[in-house]
Motif scaffolding. Structure first.
Motif, PDB file in Angstrom:
ATOM      1  N   UNK A   1       0.830  -1.207   0.000  1.00  0.00           N
ATOM      2  CA  UNK A   1       0.000   0.000   0.000  1.00  0.00           C
ATOM      3  C   UNK A   1       0.862   1.254   0.000  1.00  0.00           C
ATOM      4  N   UNK A   2       2.097   1.137  -0.417  1.00  0.00           N
ATOM      5  CA  UNK A   2       2.997   2.288  -0.437  1.00  0.00           C
ATOM      6  C   UNK A   2       2.757   3.135  -1.678  1.00  0.00           C
ATOM      7  N   UNK A   3       2.748   4.419  -1.462  1.00  0.00           N
ATOM      8  CA  UNK A   3       2.539   5.364  -2.561  1.00  0.00           C
ATOM      9  C   UNK A   3       3.784   5.419  -3.443  1.00  0.00           C
ATOM     10  N   UNK A   4       3.591   5.388  -4.743  1.00  0.00           N
ATOM     11  CA  UNK A   4       4.718   5.454  -5.673  1.00  0.00           C
ATOM     12  C   UNK A   4       5.346   6.840  -5.738  1.00  0.00           C
ATOM     13  N   UNK A   5       4.707   7.823  -5.145  1.00  0.00           N
ATOM     14  CA  UNK A   5       5.230   9.189  -5.203  1.00  0.00           C
ATOM     15  C   UNK A   5       5.922   9.604  -3.908  1.00  0.00           C
ATOM     16  N   UNK A   6       5.257   9.421  -2.774  1.00  0.00           N
ATOM     17  CA  UNK A   6       5.825   9.853  -1.495  1.00  0.00           C
ATOM     18  C   UNK A   6       6.316   8.706  -0.634  1.00  0.00           C
ATOM     19  N   UNK A   7       5.900   7.464  -0.909  1.00  0.00           N
ATOM     20  CA  UNK A   7       6.358   6.322  -0.134  1.00  0.00           C
ATOM     21  C   UNK A   7       5.574   6.033   1.124  1.00  0.00           C
ATOM     22  N   UNK A   8       4.526   6.805   1.412  1.00  0.00           N
ATOM     23  CA  UNK A   8       3.729   6.558   2.600  1.00  0.00           C
ATOM     24  C   UNK A   8       2.863   5.315   2.412  1.00  0.00           C
ATOM     25  N   UNK A   9       2.563   4.654   3.538  1.00  0.00           N
ATOM     26  CA  UNK A   9       1.821   3.397   3.491  1.00  0.00           C
ATOM     27  C   UNK A   9       0.315   3.659   3.618  1.00  0.00           C
ATOM     28  N   UNK A  10      -0.220   4.477   2.739  1.00  0.00           N
ATOM     29  CA  UNK A  10      -1.655   4.771   2.766  1.00  0.00           C
ATOM     30  C   UNK A  10      -2.209   4.965   1.363  1.00  0.00           C
ATOM     31  N   UNK A  11      -1.604   4.295   0.386  1.00  0.00           N
ATOM     32  CA  UNK A  11      -2.014   4.466  -1.014  1.00  0.00           C
ATOM     33  C   UNK A  11      -3.137   3.484  -1.337  1.00  0.00           C
ATOM     34  N   UNK A  12      -4.353   3.968  -1.292  1.00  0.00           N
ATOM     35  CA  UNK A  12      -5.512   3.139  -1.620  1.00  0.00           C
ATOM     36  C   UNK A  12      -6.002   3.358  -3.041  1.00  0.00           C
TER      37      UNK A  12
ATOM     38  N   UNK B   1      -4.085   9.970  -1.592  1.00  0.00           N
ATOM     39  CA  UNK B   1      -5.012  11.023  -2.015  1.00  0.00           C
ATOM     40  C   UNK B   1      -4.309  12.370  -2.208  1.00  0.00           C
ATOM     41  N   UNK B   2      -3.201  12.588  -1.500  1.00  0.00           N
ATOM     42  CA  UNK B   2      -2.481  13.852  -1.647  1.00  0.00           C
ATOM     43  C   UNK B   2      -1.588  13.860  -2.883  1.00  0.00           C
ATOM     44  N   UNK B   3      -1.034  12.722  -3.255  1.00  0.00           N
ATOM     45  CA  UNK B   3      -0.091  12.659  -4.376  1.00  0.00           C
ATOM     46  C   UNK B   3      -0.766  12.403  -5.713  1.00  0.00           C
ATOM     47  N   UNK B   4      -2.003  11.914  -5.701  1.00  0.00           N
ATOM     48  CA  UNK B   4      -2.674  11.604  -6.957  1.00  0.00           C
ATOM     49  C   UNK B   4      -2.831  12.828  -7.857  1.00  0.00           C
ATOM     50  N   UNK B   5      -3.251  14.010  -7.348  1.00  0.00           N
ATOM     51  CA  UNK B   5      -3.310  15.170  -8.249  1.00  0.00           C
ATOM     52  C   UNK B   5      -1.956  15.603  -8.799  1.00  0.00           C
ATOM     53  N   UNK B   6      -0.869  15.318  -8.061  1.00  0.00           N
ATOM     54  CA  UNK B   6       0.460  15.699  -8.524  1.00  0.00           C
ATOM     55  C   UNK B   6       1.001  14.734  -9.575  1.00  0.00           C
TER      56      UNK B   6
ATOM     57  N   UNK C   1      -7.705  11.956 -17.415  1.00  0.00           N
ATOM     58  CA  UNK C   1      -6.379  12.066 -16.826  1.00  0.00           C
ATOM     59  C   UNK C   1      -5.353  11.219 -17.556  1.00  0.00           C
ATOM     60  N   UNK C   2      -4.129  11.741 -17.583  1.00  0.00           N
ATOM     61  CA  UNK C   2      -2.964  11.079 -18.166  1.00  0.00           C
ATOM     62  C   UNK C   2      -1.882  11.053 -17.102  1.00  0.00           C
ATOM     63  N   UNK C   3      -1.189   9.928 -16.996  1.00  0.00           N
ATOM     64  CA  UNK C   3      -0.106   9.844 -16.023  1.00  0.00           C
ATOM     65  C   UNK C   3       1.030  10.789 -16.411  1.00  0.00           C
ATOM     66  N   UNK C   4       1.404  11.627 -15.493  1.00  0.00           N
ATOM     67  CA  UNK C   4       2.435  12.627 -15.761  1.00  0.00           C
ATOM     68  C   UNK C   4       3.768  11.963 -16.129  1.00  0.00           C
ATOM     69  N   UNK C   5       4.125  10.921 -15.413  1.00  0.00           N
ATOM     70  CA  UNK C   5       5.411  10.272 -15.663  1.00  0.00           C
ATOM     71  C   UNK C   5       5.461   9.638 -17.042  1.00  0.00           C
ATOM     72  N   UNK C   6       4.378   9.003 -17.477  1.00  0.00           N
ATOM     73  CA  UNK C   6       4.372   8.341 -18.777  1.00  0.00           C
ATOM     74  C   UNK C   6       4.466   9.342 -19.924  1.00  0.00           C
ATOM     75  N   UNK C   7       3.714  10.442 -19.826  1.00  0.00           N
ATOM     76  CA  UNK C   7       3.751  11.442 -20.894  1.00  0.00           C
ATOM     77  C   UNK C   7       5.097  12.159 -20.956  1.00  0.00           C
ATOM     78  N   UNK C   8       5.635  12.530 -19.809  1.00  0.00           N
ATOM     79  CA  UNK C   8       6.923  13.228 -19.787  1.00  0.00           C
ATOM     80  C   UNK C   8       8.046  12.338 -20.297  1.00  0.00           C
ATOM     81  N   UNK C   9       8.002  11.050 -19.946  1.00  0.00           N
ATOM     82  CA  UNK C   9       9.039  10.136 -20.416  1.00  0.00           C
ATOM     83  C   UNK C   9       8.988   9.951 -21.931  1.00  0.00           C
ATOM     84  N   UNK C  10       7.777   9.842 -22.475  1.00  0.00           N
ATOM     85  CA  UNK C  10       7.659   9.689 -23.919  1.00  0.00           C
ATOM     86  C   UNK C  10       8.168  10.928 -24.646  1.00  0.00           C
ATOM     87  N   UNK C  11       7.806  12.107 -24.169  1.00  0.00           N
ATOM     88  CA  UNK C  11       8.260  13.337 -24.823  1.00  0.00           C
ATOM     89  C   UNK C  11       9.772  13.504 -24.706  1.00  0.00           C
TER      90      UNK C  11
END
Length: 267
Positions: free
Chosen positions: A122-133, A145-150, A197-207
Motif C-alpha cells: 500500500x505504499x505510494x509510488x510518489x511519497x512512499x507513505x503506506x496509505x495508497x488506496x 489522495x495527496x499525491x494523486x493530483x500531482x 487524466x494522463x499519467x504525468x510520468x508516462x507522458x513526460x518520459x515519452x516526450x
C-alpha cells in the motif's frame, strides 16, 4: 466585595504516617538475583536473529514465502532488504509469484519486485507513505489522495503539453494511442474537458525520448514501441483488475482475519 481568601497549603501524609493512622505500607518489590539476570542475558545472546542468518539460509527461507511476506520481510532490517532487493535475487520473487494461485502473469515492462509491490503493498509510488488506496491499474501505480493530483495531467494540461511540444505529433499522431488515458467523464472528445487524466510520468518520459531521437527511423520505431506498450498496459490492467476483484479480495480478507487473530492472541 471582600478580597478572595488564600487557600491553605496541605500535604499528603507519607506511608509511615498512614501506617500510624491505621493504614498499611506497600511491600517493597525484591530485585531479581544476579544469576537470574545473567541467565536472561545469555538466552538473549544465544537467540538466533534474522539479521545474523547466513545469506544462503536466508535465501532458502525466502524461497518458500508468499509475495506479501517477502514485502514485509524487506521492512525488518537493512541487511535483509539489501539481500531481497538485489537484482540477483529476482528468482525468489519469481518463484513466489508462480507458487501463488491465481496471480496474474508478469507484465513485460515491470520486474518481479515492482509487480509484487503493486499487488500487495500500500505504499505510494510518489511519497512512499503506506496509505495508497488509489490504484490506477492502467498506470500500474498506487497513489495516496495527496499525491494523486500531482501525478497526473488533466485533459487540457495533457493537450497543451503534448500538442505544443512538436508540430509532427500535433498533425499526425493521436495522444490516446501513445499514453494510457483514464476517462471518468466518458465524453466524446477526450482532451477538450477536464476530468480525463494522463499519467504525468508516462507522458513526460515519452516526450523526453521523442526529443532525444535524431533520425526519422528512430522516431518511427519509438512510435511503434510506445503504441505497443499502451496496448500491453491495457491488456494487463484488465487482468490485474479482475484479480483484485476475485482472488485478491479473498486474500485481503484472509490477511485481515489473521491480523485480528494475532492481535487477540497477543492480548
Amino acid at each position: 466585595m471582600p478580597p478572595p481568601q488564600k487557600k491553605l497549603k496541605t500535604t499528603h501524609p507519607t506511608a509511615d504516617q498512614d501506617q500510624n493512622r491505621g493504614g498499611f505500607k506497600a511491600p517493597a518489590i525484591p530485585l531479581p538475583r544476579l544469576s537470574t539476570l545473567r541467565a536472561a542475558f545469555e538466552r538473549e545472546r544465544k537467540r538466533v536473529k534474522l539479521s545474523t542468518l547466513p545469506l544462503d539460509v536466508l535465501g532458502e527461507i525466502s524461497n518458500h514465502l508468499h509475495p506479501r511476506d517477502l514485502l514485509n520481510l524487506t521492512l525488518t532490517c537493512k541487511r535483509v532488504a539489501q539481500f531481497l532487493l538485489n537484482p540477483h535475487q529476482e528468482y525468489i520473487w519469481r518463484n513466489a509469484r508462480l507458487r501463488t494461485p491465481g496471480m496474474p502473469e508478469l507484465p513485460s515492462f515491470m520486474n518481479e519486485r515492482a509487480f509484487a509491490r503493486l499487488l500487495y503493498s500500500r505504499r505510494c509510488n510518489h511519497c512512499g507513505e503506506d496509505n495508497a488506496l488509489n490504484v490506477r491499474w492502467t498506470w500500474f501505480a498506487r497513489y495516496c489522495s495527496e499525491c494523486l493530483p500531482k501525478a497526473r495531467y488533466d485533459g487540457k494540461s495533457a493537450y497543451d503539453r503534448y500538442y505544443t511540444s512538436c508540430a509532427y505529433l500535433r498533425d499526425n499522431e493521436n495522444l490516446q494511442k501513445l499514453v494510457n488515458v483514464i476517462n471518468p467523464s466518458k465524453c466524446n472528445d477526450t482532451f477538450t474537458r477536464q476530468g480525463n487524466y494522463v499519467q504525468r510520468r508516462q507522458l513526460d518520459q515519452f516526450l523526453q525520448e521523442w526529443h532525444a531521437t535524431e533520425t526519422e527511423e528512430e522516431r518511427r520505431e519509438l512510435l511503434k514501441q510506445q503504441k505497443r506498450l499502451v496496448r500491453r498496459r491495457v491488456k494487463h490492467a484488465e487482468l490485474c483488475q479482475l484479480w483484485s476483484q476475485t482472488t485478491g479480495a479473498l486474500e485481503r480478507r484472509k490477511a485481515n482475519r489473521l491480523a485480528k487473530l494475532d492481535v487477540n492472541v497477543r492480548r
